[in-house]
Write a protein that holds these residues in place. Structure first.
Motif, PDB file in Angstrom:
ATOM      1  N   PHE A 196       0.965  -1.313  -0.075  1.00  0.00           N
ATOM      2  CA  PHE A 196       0.008  -0.004   0.059  1.00  0.00           C
ATOM      3  C   PHE A 196       0.793   1.137  -0.101  1.00  0.00           C
ATOM      4  CE2 PHE A 196      -2.158  -3.528   2.496  1.00  0.00           C
ATOM      5  CZ  PHE A 196      -3.183  -3.754   1.514  1.00  0.00           C
ATOM      6  N   LYS A 197       1.079   1.727  -1.312  1.00  0.00           N
ATOM      7  CA  LYS A 197       2.139   2.908  -1.282  1.00  0.00           C
ATOM      8  C   LYS A 197       1.823   4.174  -0.421  1.00  0.00           C
ATOM      9  CE  LYS A 197       4.034   5.887  -5.122  1.00  0.00           C
ATOM     10  NZ  LYS A 197       4.091   5.872  -6.611  1.00  0.00           N
ATOM     11  N   HIS A 198       0.282   4.251  -0.404  1.00  0.00           N
ATOM     12  CA  HIS A 198       0.014   5.470   0.265  1.00  0.00           C
ATOM     13  C   HIS A 198      -0.496   5.332   1.836  1.00  0.00           C
ATOM     14  CE1 HIS A 198      -0.018   7.237  -3.663  1.00  0.00           C
ATOM     15  NE2 HIS A 198      -0.884   6.482  -3.939  1.00  0.00           N
ATOM     16  N   GLY A 199      -0.321   4.140   2.375  1.00  0.00           N
ATOM     17  CA  GLY A 199      -0.992   3.520   3.419  1.00  0.00           C
ATOM     18  C   GLY A 199      -2.562   3.601   3.514  1.00  0.00           C
ATOM     19  N   VAL A 200      -2.901   2.840   4.323  1.00  0.00           N
ATOM     20  CA  VAL A 200      -4.457   2.451   4.179  1.00  0.00           C
ATOM     21  C   VAL A 200      -4.802   2.119   5.715  1.00  0.00           C
ATOM     22  CG1 VAL A 200      -4.665   1.600   1.959  1.00  0.00           C
ATOM     23  CG2 VAL A 200      -3.879  -0.163   3.660  1.00  0.00           C
ATOM     24  N   CYS A 201      -6.038   2.357   6.194  1.00  0.00           N
ATOM     25  CA  CYS A 201      -6.686   2.077   7.122  1.00  0.00           C
ATOM     26  C   CYS A 201      -6.993   0.338   7.136  1.00  0.00           C
ATOM     27  CB  CYS A 201      -7.919   2.915   7.563  1.00  0.00           C
ATOM     28  SG  CYS A 201      -8.658   2.784   8.998  1.00  0.00           S
ATOM     29  N   ALA A 202      -6.841  -0.329   8.410  1.00  0.00           N
ATOM     30  CA  ALA A 202      -7.026  -1.546   8.297  1.00  0.00           C
ATOM     31  C   ALA A 202      -7.515  -2.072   9.810  1.00  0.00           C
ATOM     32  CB  ALA A 202      -5.802  -2.387   7.936  1.00  0.00           C
ATOM     33  N   SER A 203      -8.061  -3.215   9.823  1.00  0.00           N
ATOM     34  CA  SER A 203      -8.341  -3.934  11.020  1.00  0.00           C
ATOM     35  C   SER A 203      -8.340  -5.418  10.838  1.00  0.00           C
ATOM     36  CB  SER A 203      -9.542  -3.616  11.679  1.00  0.00           C
ATOM     37  OG  SER A 203      -9.781  -4.030  13.077  1.00  0.00           O
ATOM     38  N   ALA A 204      -8.770  -6.220  11.597  1.00  0.00           N
ATOM     39  CA  ALA A 204      -8.760  -7.755  11.356  1.00  0.00           C
ATOM     40  C   ALA A 204      -9.607  -8.496  12.626  1.00  0.00           C
ATOM     41  CB  ALA A 204      -7.395  -8.279  11.635  1.00  0.00           C
ATOM     42  N   ASP A 205      -9.910  -9.548  12.096  1.00  0.00           N
ATOM     43  CA  ASP A 205     -10.875 -10.543  12.964  1.00  0.00           C
ATOM     44  C   ASP A 205     -10.156 -12.081  13.057  1.00  0.00           C
ATOM     45  OD1 ASP A 205     -13.059 -10.816  14.899  1.00  0.00           O
ATOM     46  OD2 ASP A 205     -13.764 -12.373  13.464  1.00  0.00           O
ATOM     47  N   VAL A 206      -9.999 -12.351  14.125  1.00  0.00           N
ATOM     48  CA  VAL A 206      -9.432 -13.882  14.092  1.00  0.00           C
ATOM     49  C   VAL A 206     -10.481 -14.695  14.918  1.00  0.00           C
ATOM     50  CG1 VAL A 206      -7.593 -15.101  15.285  1.00  0.00           C
ATOM     51  CG2 VAL A 206      -7.304 -12.690  14.717  1.00  0.00           C
TER      52      VAL A 206
ATOM     53  N   ALA B 228     -14.212   2.051  -0.361  1.00  0.00           N
ATOM     54  CA  ALA B 228     -15.233   2.644   0.548  1.00  0.00           C
ATOM     55  C   ALA B 228     -14.571   3.450   1.692  1.00  0.00           C
ATOM     56  CB  ALA B 228     -16.296   1.826   1.075  1.00  0.00           C
ATOM     57  N   PRO B 229     -14.963   4.471   2.209  1.00  0.00           N
ATOM     58  CA  PRO B 229     -14.314   5.342   3.391  1.00  0.00           C
ATOM     59  C   PRO B 229     -14.851   4.490   4.718  1.00  0.00           C
ATOM     60  CG  PRO B 229     -16.066   6.497   2.421  1.00  0.00           C
ATOM     61  CD  PRO B 229     -15.890   5.401   1.662  1.00  0.00           C
ATOM     62  N   LEU B 230     -14.076   3.795   5.216  1.00  0.00           N
ATOM     63  CA  LEU B 230     -14.275   3.100   6.516  1.00  0.00           C
ATOM     64  C   LEU B 230     -13.015   3.251   7.654  1.00  0.00           C
ATOM     65  CD1 LEU B 230     -15.290  -0.301   5.281  1.00  0.00           C
ATOM     66  CD2 LEU B 230     -16.733   1.650   5.997  1.00  0.00           C
ATOM     67  N   ASP B 231     -13.338   3.415   8.936  1.00  0.00           N
ATOM     68  CA  ASP B 231     -12.375   3.248   9.943  1.00  0.00           C
ATOM     69  C   ASP B 231     -12.035   2.374  10.624  1.00  0.00           C
ATOM     70  OD1 ASP B 231     -14.522   2.977  11.637  1.00  0.00           O
ATOM     71  OD2 ASP B 231     -14.823   5.203  12.393  1.00  0.00           O
ATOM     72  N   LYS B 232     -11.190   2.213  11.432  1.00  0.00           N
ATOM     73  CA  LYS B 232     -10.995   1.036  11.934  1.00  0.00           C
ATOM     74  C   LYS B 232     -11.909   0.036  12.602  1.00  0.00           C
ATOM     75  CE  LYS B 232      -6.837   0.520  14.225  1.00  0.00           C
ATOM     76  NZ  LYS B 232      -5.799   1.134  15.018  1.00  0.00           N
ATOM     77  N   ALA B 233     -12.659   0.627  13.262  1.00  0.00           N
ATOM     78  CA  ALA B 233     -13.858   0.150  14.045  1.00  0.00           C
ATOM     79  C   ALA B 233     -14.643  -0.616  13.054  1.00  0.00           C
ATOM     80  CB  ALA B 233     -14.547   1.118  15.030  1.00  0.00           C
ATOM     81  N   GLN B 234     -14.950   0.256  12.065  1.00  0.00           N
ATOM     82  CA  GLN B 234     -15.990  -0.277  10.882  1.00  0.00           C
ATOM     83  C   GLN B 234     -15.354  -1.426  10.072  1.00  0.00           C
ATOM     84  OE1 GLN B 234     -16.440   3.619   8.919  1.00  0.00           O
ATOM     85  NE2 GLN B 234     -18.566   3.851   9.596  1.00  0.00           N
ATOM     86  N   LEU B 235     -14.094  -1.277   9.832  1.00  0.00           N
ATOM     87  CA  LEU B 235     -13.371  -2.333   9.196  1.00  0.00           C
ATOM     88  C   LEU B 235     -13.128  -3.615  10.024  1.00  0.00           C
ATOM     89  CD1 LEU B 235     -10.417  -0.293   7.616  1.00  0.00           C
ATOM     90  CD2 LEU B 235     -12.039  -1.583   6.308  1.00  0.00           C
ATOM     91  N   GLN B 236     -13.148  -3.733  11.311  1.00  0.00           N
ATOM     92  CA  GLN B 236     -13.430  -4.477  12.202  1.00  0.00           C
ATOM     93  C   GLN B 236     -14.637  -5.307  12.012  1.00  0.00           C
ATOM     94  OE1 GLN B 236     -13.200  -4.702  16.696  1.00  0.00           O
ATOM     95  NE2 GLN B 236     -11.081  -5.630  16.288  1.00  0.00           N
ATOM     96  N   LYS B 237     -15.472  -4.584  11.879  1.00  0.00           N
ATOM     97  CA  LYS B 237     -16.813  -5.218  11.768  1.00  0.00           C
ATOM     98  C   LYS B 237     -17.132  -6.050  10.499  1.00  0.00           C
ATOM     99  CE  LYS B 237     -19.776  -5.777  14.151  1.00  0.00           C
ATOM    100  NZ  LYS B 237     -20.238  -6.851  14.649  1.00  0.00           N
ATOM    101  N   VAL B 238     -16.295  -5.309   9.299  1.00  0.00           N
ATOM    102  CA  VAL B 238     -16.498  -5.972   7.984  1.00  0.00           C
ATOM    103  C   VAL B 238     -15.768  -7.136   8.153  1.00  0.00           C
ATOM    104  CG1 VAL B 238     -15.684  -5.707   5.695  1.00  0.00           C
ATOM    105  CG2 VAL B 238     -16.997  -3.787   6.770  1.00  0.00           C
ATOM    106  N   ALA B 239     -14.614  -7.281   8.612  1.00  0.00           N
ATOM    107  CA  ALA B 239     -13.827  -8.581   8.708  1.00  0.00           C
ATOM    108  C   ALA B 239     -14.555  -9.406   9.570  1.00  0.00           C
ATOM    109  CB  ALA B 239     -12.385  -8.446   9.607  1.00  0.00           C
ATOM    110  N   GLN B 240     -15.209  -9.228  10.506  1.00  0.00           N
ATOM    111  CA  GLN B 240     -16.091 -10.034  11.285  1.00  0.00           C
ATOM    112  C   GLN B 240     -17.139 -10.602  10.332  1.00  0.00           C
ATOM    113  OE1 GLN B 240     -17.544  -7.688  14.573  1.00  0.00           O
ATOM    114  NE2 GLN B 240     -15.689  -7.906  15.909  1.00  0.00           N
TER     115      GLN B 240
END
Length: 335
Positions: free
Chosen positions: A39-49, A251-263
């Motif tokens: 990610f050349k420009h840096g991206v917001c990210a989260s994860a779910d295990v 889509a514009p998402l923050d870390k909390a929203q991305l964590q829910k998408v991963a879930q």
């Protein structure tokens, strides 16, 4: 749709992933390998295990309450815990290009990673390392050019291993995309499918790759067999497991929203892999936003699309796989 079809039918939408590249490195000795996202420009990210035995790096950093908001690379790798070394090679490649978190005069690339267990395939002593991660960066291509199948993190992936590797089938890494109708929002899923269980066609009882019953295209049906074995007092050790992947969206998402998408994305695994999320799996999904689209959609909708896309990518991981000696693939397995 496959990424090539997205590029052909909606080329303008790929602008939402400008600066994103994916690269594979495959070690044919075993085989095994890694898949790198840059990610050349840096991206917001989260994860779910969801698996009970994860092999991961920098997952805590991706929690919404924690400080760093951007990542610069991401790694999916074979090799079990040994494969976590690949992230060091990605860090080196990024640091040489001054891509990373700026801390004074220093640049610190943030590179989360997850690994799957594939050491039962071929030479267990051959596993992805830092140099493998570096090579994957060198080979990285745009989303329009990247390929999938039995390569990269999916090179040593297999399915249907409850009854031993002599009844398993080869899997791989699959990539699929979905355009949210009427918008410029794209959701892309990349899944390296390596389950102890069987891989099913989405919303269908058809097994695509799993534990083989015989040489005539029939299956043992892992989940049913597990339950029947429990009734007889038999116990099984689950080994050689874990399905890992990444969900990318513009889509514009923050870390909390991305964590829910991963879930929610894990629902796609549950629709196509049975059993999933066992105590000795390390099932992990990352979610990443480039935020290049100005279209805001509900997290519930994006998570629903993500689950469907993850399911399709998991199916593709089975469908695109190639055979190895003693490990047939879906295309070779006929009734």
């Amino acid at each position: 749709m496959p990424l090539a079809a997205l590029a052909a039918e909606h080329p303008a939408l790929l602008a939402g992933f400008d600066g994103v590249a994916i690269g594979h490195d495959t070690d044919t000795r075993r085989p095994t390998g890694c898949t790198v996202f840059l990610f050349k420009h840096g991206v917001c990210a989260s994860a779910d295990v969801r698996g009970g035995a994860p092999g991961t790096r920098e997952i805590a950093l991706l929690e919404p309450v924690n400080t760093v908001s951007s990542i610069h690379g991401l790694v999916l790798s074979g090799g079990s815990a040994y494969g976590l070394d690949t992230a060091g090679g990605v860090m080196r490649w990024l640091a040489e290009r001054r891509i990373g978190f700026q801390l004074g005069h220093r640049v610190i690339p943030i590179v989360p990673a997850a690994v799957l267990y594939d050491l039962e395939v071929g030479e267990a002593e051959a596993y992805p390392d830092a140099q493998s991660g570096y090579r994957a960066c060198q080979r990285a291509a745009t989303l329009a050019e990247v390929q999938d199948g039995s390569m990269g993190a999916g090179a040593g992936a297999t399915a249907g291993k409850l009854f031993g590797m002599d009844r398993a089938m080869r899997s791989g890494i699959g990539m699929m995309a979905c355009v949210v109708p009427g918008t410029d929002v794209v959701v892309i899923a990349v899944v390296a499918a390596n389950p102890v269980g069987d891989i099913y066609a989405a919303q269908s009882p058809e097994i695509l790759a799993g534990a083989r019953a015989d040489e005539r295209g029939r299956f043992l049906h892992t989940t049913r067999s597990m339950i029947e074995a429990a009734e007889s007092g038999m116990q099984h050790l689950f080994a050689s497991n874990t399905t890992i992947g990444a969900i990318l969206t513009n889509a514009p998402l923050d870390k909390a929203q991305l964590q829910k998408v991963a879930q929610m994305g894990h629902d796609g695994l549950a629709r196509t892999i049975n059993p999933i999320h066992t105590p000795l799996d390390g099932d992990t999904l990352f979610a990443v936003s480039t935020a290049r689209s100005q279209t805001s959609l509900s997290v519930g909708l994006l998570g629903t699309v993500a689950a469907e896309t993850v399911a399709a990518a998991t199916v593709r991981a089975a469908m695109q796989a190639d055979s190895l000696p003693g490990l047939p693939c879906h295309r070779d397995w006929r009734v």
